[in-house]
Design a protein around this motif. Sequence first.
Motif, PDB file in Angstrom:
ATOM      1  N   PRO A 113       0.841  -1.191   0.000  1.00 44.98           N
ATOM      2  CA  PRO A 113       0.000   0.000   0.000  1.00 44.98           C
ATOM      3  C   PRO A 113       0.879   1.245   0.000  1.00 44.98           C
ATOM      4  CG  PRO A 113      -0.523  -1.467   1.845  1.00 44.98           C
ATOM      5  CD  PRO A 113       0.723  -1.982   1.227  1.00 44.98           C
ATOM      6  N   GLY A 114       0.427   2.285  -0.662  1.00 42.67           N
ATOM      7  CA  GLY A 114       1.233   3.505  -0.731  1.00 42.67           C
ATOM      8  C   GLY A 114       0.987   4.168  -2.064  1.00 42.67           C
ATOM      9  N   SER A 115       1.479   5.383  -2.225  1.00 40.99           N
ATOM     10  CA  SER A 115       1.164   6.129  -3.442  1.00 40.99           C
ATOM     11  C   SER A 115       2.076   5.768  -4.614  1.00 40.99           C
ATOM     12  CB  SER A 115       1.257   7.628  -3.165  1.00 40.99           C
ATOM     13  OG  SER A 115       2.553   7.945  -2.703  1.00 40.99           O
ATOM     14  N   ARG A 116       3.252   5.140  -4.345  1.00 40.20           N
ATOM     15  CA  ARG A 116       4.214   4.893  -5.417  1.00 40.20           C
ATOM     16  C   ARG A 116       4.872   3.524  -5.297  1.00 40.20           C
ATOM     17  NH1 ARG A 116       4.976   8.324  -9.808  1.00 40.20           N
ATOM     18  NH2 ARG A 116       4.494  10.449  -9.227  1.00 40.20           N
ATOM     19  N   PRO A 117       4.098   2.439  -5.183  1.00 42.17           N
ATOM     20  CA  PRO A 117       4.739   1.140  -4.965  1.00 42.17           C
ATOM     21  C   PRO A 117       5.579   0.700  -6.164  1.00 42.17           C
ATOM     22  CG  PRO A 117       2.413   0.866  -5.476  1.00 42.17           C
ATOM     23  CD  PRO A 117       2.649   2.346  -5.345  1.00 42.17           C
ATOM     24  N   GLY A 118       6.526  -0.183  -5.895  1.00 42.25           N
ATOM     25  CA  GLY A 118       7.315  -0.762  -6.989  1.00 42.25           C
ATOM     26  C   GLY A 118       8.580   0.018  -7.244  1.00 42.25           C
ATOM     27  N   GLN A 119       9.226  -0.338  -8.359  1.00 44.03           N
ATOM     28  CA  GLN A 119      10.436   0.383  -8.730  1.00 44.03           C
ATOM     29  C   GLN A 119      10.198   1.149 -10.018  1.00 44.03           C
ATOM     30  OE1 GLN A 119      13.601  -2.418  -8.807  1.00 44.03           O
ATOM     31  NE2 GLN A 119      12.567  -3.881 -10.115  1.00 44.03           N
ATOM     32  N   TRP A 120      10.888   2.278 -10.115  1.00 42.91           N
ATOM     33  CA  TRP A 120      10.678   3.225 -11.203  1.00 42.91           C
ATOM     34  C   TRP A 120      11.994   3.376 -11.933  1.00 42.91           C
ATOM     35  CZ3 TRP A 120       5.675   5.325 -11.558  1.00 42.91           C
ATOM     36  CH2 TRP A 120       4.832   4.946 -10.505  1.00 42.91           C
ATOM     37  N   LYS A 121      11.961   3.148 -13.224  1.00 44.20           N
ATOM     38  CA  LYS A 121      13.203   3.143 -14.002  1.00 44.20           C
ATOM     39  C   LYS A 121      13.537   4.552 -14.495  1.00 44.20           C
ATOM     40  CE  LYS A 121      14.414  -1.023 -13.534  1.00 44.20           C
ATOM     41  NZ  LYS A 121      15.611  -1.266 -12.720  1.00 44.20           N
ATOM     42  N   VAL A 122      14.564   5.123 -13.922  1.00 39.30           N
ATOM     43  CA  VAL A 122      15.006   6.469 -14.297  1.00 39.30           C
ATOM     44  C   VAL A 122      16.528   6.441 -14.388  1.00 39.30           C
ATOM     45  CG1 VAL A 122      14.979   8.905 -13.671  1.00 39.30           C
ATOM     46  CG2 VAL A 122      13.135   7.413 -12.878  1.00 39.30           C
ATOM     47  N   PRO A 123      17.102   6.667 -15.572  1.00 42.64           N
ATOM     48  CA  PRO A 123      18.566   6.703 -15.653  1.00 42.64           C
ATOM     49  C   PRO A 123      19.123   7.789 -14.737  1.00 42.64           C
ATOM     50  CG  PRO A 123      17.557   6.960 -17.842  1.00 42.64           C
ATOM     51  CD  PRO A 123      16.449   6.985 -16.838  1.00 42.64           C
ATOM     52  N   GLN A 124      20.276   7.518 -14.158  1.00 42.69           N
ATOM     53  CA  GLN A 124      20.802   8.454 -13.155  1.00 42.69           C
ATOM     54  C   GLN A 124      21.018   9.854 -13.725  1.00 42.69           C
ATOM     55  OE1 GLN A 124      23.628   6.807 -10.390  1.00 42.69           O
ATOM     56  NE2 GLN A 124      24.608   8.767 -10.095  1.00 42.69           N
ATOM     57  N   PHE A 125      21.353   9.957 -15.025  1.00 39.84           N
ATOM     58  CA  PHE A 125      21.575  11.312 -15.552  1.00 39.84           C
ATOM     59  C   PHE A 125      20.282  12.123 -15.552  1.00 39.84           C
ATOM     60  CE2 PHE A 125      21.750   8.341 -19.255  1.00 39.84           C
ATOM     61  CZ  PHE A 125      20.540   8.649 -19.851  1.00 39.84           C
ATOM     62  N   ASP A 126      19.121  11.440 -15.693  1.00 38.49           N
ATOM     63  CA  ASP A 126      17.844  12.168 -15.620  1.00 38.49           C
ATOM     64  C   ASP A 126      17.577  12.627 -14.188  1.00 38.49           C
ATOM     65  OD1 ASP A 126      17.008  12.286 -18.223  1.00 38.49           O
ATOM     66  OD2 ASP A 126      15.932  10.376 -18.168  1.00 38.49           O
ATOM     67  N   THR A 127      17.869  11.751 -13.233  1.00 37.07           N
ATOM     68  CA  THR A 127      17.675  12.128 -11.825  1.00 37.07           C
ATOM     69  C   THR A 127      18.555  13.328 -11.495  1.00 37.07           C
ATOM     70  OG1 THR A 127      17.322   9.789 -11.346  1.00 37.07           O
ATOM     71  CG2 THR A 127      17.748  11.214  -9.457  1.00 37.07           C
ATOM     72  N   GLU A 128      19.804  13.291 -11.956  1.00 42.97           N
ATOM     73  CA  GLU A 128      20.735  14.390 -11.650  1.00 42.97           C
ATOM     74  C   GLU A 128      20.306  15.683 -12.342  1.00 42.97           C
ATOM     75  OE1 GLU A 128      24.915  13.523 -11.919  1.00 42.97           O
ATOM     76  OE2 GLU A 128      24.648  11.549 -11.045  1.00 42.97           O
ATOM     77  N   ARG A 129      19.832  15.561 -13.562  1.00 41.28           N
ATOM     78  CA  ARG A 129      19.394  16.776 -14.279  1.00 41.28           C
ATOM     79  C   ARG A 129      18.234  17.428 -13.528  1.00 41.28           C
ATOM     80  NH1 ARG A 129      15.284  17.228 -16.882  1.00 41.28           N
ATOM     81  NH2 ARG A 129      15.030  15.002 -17.282  1.00 41.28           N
ATOM     82  N   LEU A 130      17.273  16.591 -13.138  1.00 38.26           N
ATOM     83  CA  LEU A 130      16.097  17.080 -12.412  1.00 38.26           C
ATOM     84  C   LEU A 130      16.511  17.779 -11.117  1.00 38.26           C
ATOM     85  CD1 LEU A 130      12.915  16.807 -12.004  1.00 38.26           C
ATOM     86  CD2 LEU A 130      13.480  14.830 -10.606  1.00 38.26           C
ATOM     87  N   LEU A 131      17.359  17.108 -10.333  1.00 41.86           N
ATOM     88  CA  LEU A 131      17.749  17.670  -9.038  1.00 41.86           C
ATOM     89  C   LEU A 131      18.624  18.910  -9.216  1.00 41.86           C
ATOM     90  CD1 LEU A 131      18.472  14.333  -7.117  1.00 41.86           C
ATOM     91  CD2 LEU A 131      16.463  15.816  -6.914  1.00 41.86           C
ATOM     92  N   GLY A 132      19.463  18.895 -10.241  1.00 40.82           N
ATOM     93  CA  GLY A 132      20.323  20.049 -10.503  1.00 40.82           C
ATOM     94  C   GLY A 132      19.504  21.276 -10.859  1.00 40.82           C
ATOM     95  N   GLU A 133      18.506  21.083 -11.719  1.00 38.85           N
ATOM     96  CA  GLU A 133      17.670  22.234 -12.121  1.00 38.85           C
ATOM     97  C   GLU A 133      16.883  22.757 -10.923  1.00 38.85           C
ATOM     98  OE1 GLU A 133      17.163  20.754 -16.752  1.00 38.85           O
ATOM     99  OE2 GLU A 133      15.392  20.761 -15.454  1.00 38.85           O
ATOM    100  N   TRP A 134      16.410  21.833 -10.117  1.00 30.08           N
ATOM    101  CA  TRP A 134      15.615  22.221  -8.940  1.00 30.08           C
ATOM    102  C   TRP A 134      16.473  23.014  -7.955  1.00 30.08           C
ATOM    103  CZ3 TRP A 134      15.642  19.641  -3.861  1.00 30.08           C
ATOM    104  CH2 TRP A 134      14.598  20.061  -3.032  1.00 30.08           C
ATOM    105  N   ALA A 135      17.653  22.479  -7.637  1.00 31.31           N
ATOM    106  CA  ALA A 135      18.531  23.143  -6.658  1.00 31.31           C
ATOM    107  C   ALA A 135      18.961  24.517  -7.179  1.00 31.31           C
ATOM    108  CB  ALA A 135      19.745  22.268  -6.361  1.00 31.31           C
ATOM    109  N   THR A 136      19.296  24.586  -8.456  1.00 31.90           N
ATOM    110  CA  THR A 136      19.716  25.871  -9.028  1.00 31.90           C
ATOM    111  C   THR A 136      18.554  26.870  -8.984  1.00 31.90           C
ATOM    112  OG1 THR A 136      21.161  24.646 -10.490  1.00 31.90           O
ATOM    113  CG2 THR A 136      20.798  26.943 -11.058  1.00 31.90           C
TER     114      THR A 136
END
Length: 501
Positions: free
Chosen positions: A89-112
């Motif tokens: 139970p939960g809003s986001r069960p399972g695993q989500w496939k995201v290449p690390q460069f996408d995760t880093e791009r997202l977090l980099g844009e957010w932090a900046t």
Amino acid sequence: MPGDRLDTQVIVVGAGPVGLLLAGELRLGGADVVVLERRTAPTTESRASTLHARTMEILDSRGLTAALPAPPNDLRGHFAGIPLDLTLPGSRPGQWKVPQFDTERLLGEWATGLGADIRRGHEVRAVTDTGAYVEAEAVGDSGPVLVRGSHLVACDGEDSAVRGLLGADFPGHDARRELLRADVAGIEVPDRRFQRLPDGLAIAARRADGVTRVMVHEHGAPAVSRTGPPTFGEITQAWKRVTGEDISGGIPLWVNAFGDAARQLARYRHGRVLFAGDAAHRQMPIGGQALNLGLQDAFNLGWKLAAEATGRAHPDLLDSYHTERHTVGLRVLAAIEAQALLLLGGPEVEPVRALITELIGGEEVRTHLAATISGLDIRYDVGGPAHPLVGARLPHTPLAASAAGWSSSTQALRAGRGLLLGPAGAPDLGAVLGGRAVPFATPAAPDSGTASGTASGTVSAPDRAGWTLVRPDGHVVWAGPSGTPRGEGLPAALDRWFGPA
Ligand SMILES: Cc1cc2nc3c(=O)[nH]c(=O)nc-3n(C[C@H](O)[C@H](O)[C@H](O)COP(=O)(O)OP(=O)(O)OC[C@H]3O[C@@H](n4cnc5c(N)ncnc54)[C@H](O)[C@@H]3O)c2cc1C
């Protein structure tokens, strides 16, 4: 070099995923942050491509998942290669496939976007903790740069320079066995999830672009002490010996090896220097747990350090980072070690694998392992009353219409200020909050599609008539019955986690 000195509140070393999430969290908490990153450009390597349920919830609670390119979700996970249904139970069960460069791009844009000062091409070579402040010396494009802050966080990865500079105690063991890996174009081999063959383990997954990722381990082969990646020839020969197939005609695009080393810093805090992510713990990257563990370190630390650096924190707040995250790390690393033994072991581990396969068929074992891998079973020792929610993360909770217009607790947490849930129209709220900027909201009635009555992860939904205090990282630190929120520990919990009134 006083003319070249840059002053800030928090220095983050490393703009990997952990450093970037931390930088955003620090900004959200109101602290100034300078990130020093050795690389001149973000990585283009896919590296860790799995985000687990709790990490996705965390990203949701900062409004970040909408910007991910529709990550494919898979409820099929594994424990040491043994299929494991991750449904919980939960809003986001399972695993989500995201290449690390996408995760880093997202977090980099957010932090900046939040105002983090990210300086690429700056390699940190020296760190000094004077007791009153901390200084980092970096070598940048135009010579050395000295940065001074109240704190420094080392997010500089598994070979952490800061860890070495401080001589921090990093107990554990080096790799004993390893998996060889290559992304190869131009080969045709059958897909294999975790195929155990007489001579070893073989994994092959063909991507949509026609590139196949192969991984291979030969039973009994020890880890090789390496100063660089293995050759493609090493991999094709091992692949041939294990599967009988010849992939030497393929074009290797990325070749590397990773072992089952396991180490964890004895202390995540050394005075004014803290460690997060791979700098704090080394583990075999099975199923993306290394990245998820690191991101969750940053999420635990960011708001605490922002409060400390801006002078708002209770004296014990920052130390709770080590207490909470070292405990979680110890447990996750033990689970990864167990998986490494079962995955890279030879025929001698087959009886244990058979037993675990049988046990996973039982719901209690399945949910236990799924919750551990998903990060949904984390319960911090936060003191407070004995209550099923205290210490656990607040599950996604629909809210009644509020002045702020939030529809759910996930949305209400986006400002990074925590949340007090309670019945509408409660008297004395302003006096209880004592000027602390903790948002207040009321859970929606059960008949309006609320989470009421459902379990989420391993905890239940908050009591609509009672009170629930939630930290900025979504963990519940106090829950009380209906009635006035005065007394019964709420003021003390507010002091402890949100600073003095
Ligand atoms: C080659 C490789 C393949 C991987 N594959 C997988 C995988 O398949 N699955 C999986 O789950 N995990 C994998 N991992 C692990 C995963 O990538 C890490 O767990 C994750 O990146 C940890 O994030 P981090 O921010 O802690 O560290 P990192 O991502 O390592 O970031 C550290 C950053 O610090 C910077 N830095 C280092 N030293 C300095 C310095 N002195 N000054 C300034 N900056 C510095 C580095 O350039 C880097 O950008 C892999 C890691 C590597 C290296």
